[in-house]
Design a protein around this motif. Sequence first.
Motif, mmCIF file in Angstrom:
data_model
loop_
_atom_site.group_PDB
_atom_site.id
_atom_site.type_symbol
_atom_site.label_atom_id
_atom_site.label_comp_id
_atom_site.label_asym_id
_atom_site.label_seq_id
_atom_site.Cartn_x
_atom_site.Cartn_y
_atom_site.Cartn_z
ATOM 1 N N PRO A 189 129.003 62.617 42.779
ATOM 2 C CA PRO A 189 129.736 63.857 42.463
ATOM 3 C C PRO A 189 129.115 64.626 41.298
ATOM 4 C CG PRO A 189 131.256 62.053 42.828
ATOM 5 C CD PRO A 189 129.889 61.447 42.800
ATOM 6 N N TRP A 190 128.223 63.979 40.548
ATOM 7 C CA TRP A 190 127.618 64.621 39.385
ATOM 8 C C TRP A 190 126.141 64.952 39.591
ATOM 9 C CZ3 TRP A 190 130.045 59.738 39.034
ATOM 10 C CH2 TRP A 190 131.403 59.795 38.681
ATOM 11 N N GLY A 191 125.639 64.824 40.805
ATOM 12 C CA GLY A 191 124.225 65.103 41.064
ATOM 13 C C GLY A 191 123.472 63.851 41.479
ATOM 14 N N ASP A 192 122.144 63.841 41.238
ATOM 15 C CA ASP A 192 121.325 62.692 41.603
ATOM 16 C C ASP A 192 121.805 61.430 40.887
ATOM 17 O OD1 ASP A 192 119.824 64.379 43.143
ATOM 18 O OD2 ASP A 192 118.116 64.487 41.779
ATOM 19 N N ALA A 193 121.840 60.325 41.617
ATOM 20 C CA ALA A 193 122.270 59.047 41.045
ATOM 21 C C ALA A 193 121.231 58.534 40.056
ATOM 22 C CB ALA A 193 122.481 58.030 42.146
ATOM 23 N N GLU B 277 125.282 49.012 15.083
ATOM 24 C CA GLU B 277 125.160 49.988 14.004
ATOM 25 C C GLU B 277 126.510 50.574 13.599
ATOM 26 O OE1 GLU B 277 122.178 52.921 14.833
ATOM 27 O OE2 GLU B 277 120.702 51.422 15.470
ATOM 28 N N TYR B 278 127.416 50.720 14.569
ATOM 29 C CA TYR B 278 128.740 51.285 14.266
ATOM 30 C C TYR B 278 129.829 50.219 14.207
ATOM 31 C CZ TYR B 278 126.885 55.995 14.736
ATOM 32 O OH TYR B 278 126.168 57.150 14.550
ATOM 33 N N ARG B 279 129.505 49.010 14.639
ATOM 34 C CA ARG B 279 130.431 47.883 14.577
ATOM 35 C C ARG B 279 131.698 48.104 15.415
ATOM 36 N NH1 ARG B 279 129.239 43.994 11.035
ATOM 37 N NH2 ARG B 279 131.413 43.364 10.785
ATOM 38 N N PHE B 280 131.562 48.828 16.541
ATOM 39 C CA PHE B 280 132.665 48.881 17.483
ATOM 40 C C PHE B 280 132.977 47.469 17.955
ATOM 41 C CE2 PHE B 280 131.715 53.423 17.866
ATOM 42 C CZ PHE B 280 132.990 53.950 18.024
ATOM 43 N N ASP B 281 134.243 47.233 18.313
ATOM 44 C CA ASP B 281 134.675 45.899 18.734
ATOM 45 C C ASP B 281 134.637 45.708 20.230
ATOM 46 O OD1 ASP B 281 135.788 44.684 16.094
ATOM 47 O OD2 ASP B 281 136.619 46.711 16.188
ATOM 48 N N GLY B 282 134.480 46.788 20.961
ATOM 49 C CA GLY B 282 134.464 46.663 22.409
ATOM 50 C C GLY B 282 134.081 47.964 23.067
ATOM 51 N N LEU B 283 133.760 47.872 24.349
ATOM 52 C CA LEU B 283 133.388 49.031 25.151
ATOM 53 C C LEU B 283 134.224 49.037 26.422
ATOM 54 C CD1 LEU B 283 129.492 48.726 24.920
ATOM 55 C CD2 LEU B 283 130.976 50.168 23.504
ATOM 56 N N ARG B 284 134.681 50.208 26.791
ATOM 57 C CA ARG B 284 135.311 50.411 28.090
ATOM 58 C C ARG B 284 134.314 51.204 28.927
ATOM 59 N NH1 ARG B 284 136.962 55.202 31.216
ATOM 60 N NH2 ARG B 284 138.729 54.627 32.490
ATOM 61 N N LEU B 285 133.817 50.622 30.016
ATOM 62 C CA LEU B 285 132.795 51.252 30.844
ATOM 63 C C LEU B 285 133.457 52.097 31.915
ATOM 64 C CD1 LEU B 285 131.277 48.835 29.456
ATOM 65 C CD2 LEU B 285 129.806 48.807 31.479
ATOM 66 N N ASP B 286 133.198 53.391 31.859
ATOM 67 C CA ASP B 286 133.813 54.341 32.771
ATOM 68 C C ASP B 286 133.244 54.220 34.181
ATOM 69 O OD1 ASP B 286 135.329 56.936 33.309
ATOM 70 O OD2 ASP B 286 133.269 57.567 33.750
ATOM 71 N N ALA B 287 134.116 54.223 35.182
ATOM 72 C CA ALA B 287 133.774 54.382 36.604
ATOM 73 C C ALA B 287 132.519 53.622 37.022
ATOM 74 C CB ALA B 287 133.615 55.868 36.923
ATOM 75 N N VAL B 288 132.517 52.312 36.835
ATOM 76 C CA VAL B 288 131.325 51.540 37.187
ATOM 77 C C VAL B 288 131.117 51.466 38.691
ATOM 78 C CG1 VAL B 288 131.452 50.162 35.079
ATOM 79 C CG2 VAL B 288 132.524 49.306 37.172
ATOM 80 N N HIS B 289 132.118 51.840 39.485
ATOM 81 C CA HIS B 289 131.925 51.888 40.928
ATOM 82 C C HIS B 289 130.889 52.939 41.318
ATOM 83 C CE1 HIS B 289 135.433 54.351 39.707
ATOM 84 N NE2 HIS B 289 134.839 55.281 40.440
ATOM 85 N N ALA B 290 130.556 53.856 40.391
ATOM 86 C CA ALA B 290 129.543 54.884 40.658
ATOM 87 C C ALA B 290 128.143 54.407 40.299
ATOM 88 C CB ALA B 290 129.877 56.160 39.886
ATOM 89 N N ILE B 291 128.010 53.194 39.786
ATOM 90 C CA ILE B 291 126.691 52.612 39.509
ATOM 91 C C ILE B 291 126.246 51.891 40.772
ATOM 92 C CG2 ILE B 291 125.453 50.903 38.127
ATOM 93 C CD1 ILE B 291 127.314 51.576 35.817
ATOM 94 N N ASP B 292 125.150 52.376 41.382
ATOM 95 C CA ASP B 292 124.802 51.899 42.728
ATOM 96 C C ASP B 292 123.998 50.606 42.743
ATOM 97 O OD1 ASP B 292 122.379 52.783 41.829
ATOM 98 O OD2 ASP B 292 121.872 53.929 43.624
ATOM 99 N N ASP B 293 123.673 50.061 41.573
ATOM 100 C CA ASP B 293 122.939 48.794 41.510
ATOM 101 C C ASP B 293 123.833 47.762 40.832
ATOM 102 O OD1 ASP B 293 121.280 46.642 41.034
ATOM 103 O OD2 ASP B 293 119.545 47.853 40.528
#
Length: 601
Positions: A224-228, A250-266
């Motif tokens: 939906p956003w162009g070339d994969a 570097e920023y010492r974040f405690d965690g990551l929420r990964l957006d829409a990983v179903h759009a990652i084709d590998d």
Amino acid sequence: MPANSELSRCHGAVVVDSNCTRFSLWAPDAKTINVVTDGGRSMAMLPGNDGWFVLETQCSAGTLYKYKINNDYEVPDPASRAQAEDADGYSVVVDSESYRWQHLGWYGRPWHEAIIYELHVGLIGGYSAVESMLPHLADMGFTAIELMPLSQFSGSRNWGYDGVLPYAPQVSYGSPEQLKSLIDTAHGLGLAVILDVVYNHFGPDGNFLHTYAKHFFHSDKKTPWGDAIDYGRREVRDFFIGSAIMWLSEYRFDGLRLDAVHAIDDPTFLNEFAECIREEFREPRKVWLILENELNEAHRLKKGFDAQWNDDGHNTLHVLLTGETDSYYADFAEATTEKLARVLSEGFVYQGEPTRHGQPRGEPSGHLPTSAFVLFLQNHDQIGNRALGERLVHITPAPALRAATAFLLLSPMIPLIFMGDEWGADERFLFFTDFHDELAQKVCEGRRDEFSDFAAFAEESQRECIPDPNAASTFESSKPKFGAAYFKYSQGQDHLAWLLFYRRLLSIRQSDIIPRLRNSHAIDSQVLGDKAVSGRWRMGDGSTLRIDLNLGEVAVRVDETFTGHLLFKTSDDNQEYFQNVLSPFSVVITLEGVASVIHKE
């Protein structure tokens, strides 16, 4: 492949010492690359293997620079650590070691302790403004905040999912040092900080990678956003893994929420991503990895990822609370109460069953711990993706919303609320951007066309009332009015009452749910009647948590006699429950196998 600790230094400008910076750019389609500064210097980068260009030269932190491609056009650093003004302007050399952390002894919190408050930094007023509200959130009982994406986007206002520079914090919100101060202060208050990251696409304005690194993308695969994005390439994988490591180190974040990983084709990329993060950050450091994944791939929650946003749980509750069945809610329109019972006992509703489109979705999830599911009544998507941005306080009876809120905050799943929910905010949360000219028009038209599947907006004339995302007024009207608004009445909403309600529930979760939550799992669930369910969970200390929830307008009978100690109830008629009757719009939460009564409202 470089060692994990070097990944964040493979792309971009890295300060070597006070007078020296190393620039690295992967540009396989370029013949020559120069580093050009705002002071007029132009320094040729040396070509290396596999399309890399590198230059180590005298250059101090604070220098503004761009890359000049083939002596033709100038672009920002795709791994810029900061921008001077906008996404297409000068990048800034940043010394990642210059900030002096005050809470170096902070190693994070165990995942089961998470009570998450999602917020948009721009609407609050920037990094410093968010920092100023942290004492309130900690005092309320939240244990984590989740920042919507911060990667530099085009313009000054955006949800953040149109980012184009995944290493640079948005400049209109403040400086890298102000962001670090926010995180530092949070840690001092016992708050973990999660960052929402977008590694599945780039925004439509300000990304120049395709001009000098066309193989960063699959030209024959569209999204939906162009070339994969081509995750099969080593340089591309390292680019995103390096970004993640930078935010966490570097920023010492405690965690990551990964957006829409179903759009990652590998799918192998996600496996490697989790492996690299877990190898880089080991005990006693605690790092949370959370997925948004429409595919309901339960197996990922046993392989490096802590949890997934449970859209199934939200969608089921939303249909029960509002009666709305348009668009994707149609998948939850039939046997909705039975679907809620499945959420209680198994987590996901769709575990391989076909959706309304006839496609199977999901994997069995009943074996997963309760903490593998992040549950919510609202989040940025579920409010902002409404045409008019209404919150549940606008479209749900208050008693039903109170019962659902108690269920959310005292269930054994990980709760998430959206900013303002804790005081019954009246302000809508709309979709907003800061694009211009033809792109702005396309975004506005596309936004309105999204709602053609909704009965209320089926006609084009009906969609004209949907606010223009690019209008400054759309952004301004989405700002929650914190401060004195906590203690005012507006549109019938008693903000102080909501605030006290949330405070009480969070206190109970802190004292009585979280200490028992580790290693908890579902026992069973049952349908009590229309919109009414009961669920039981074996907690980590051997006790049994039981929740009886009635979101309907008719009282229902509870077959199993009440034997546990009362933890919380919304009904004022305690005798009704002892007679095995669950009142309309009510929840009763009990603990069995504990020594004494813990709470009574």
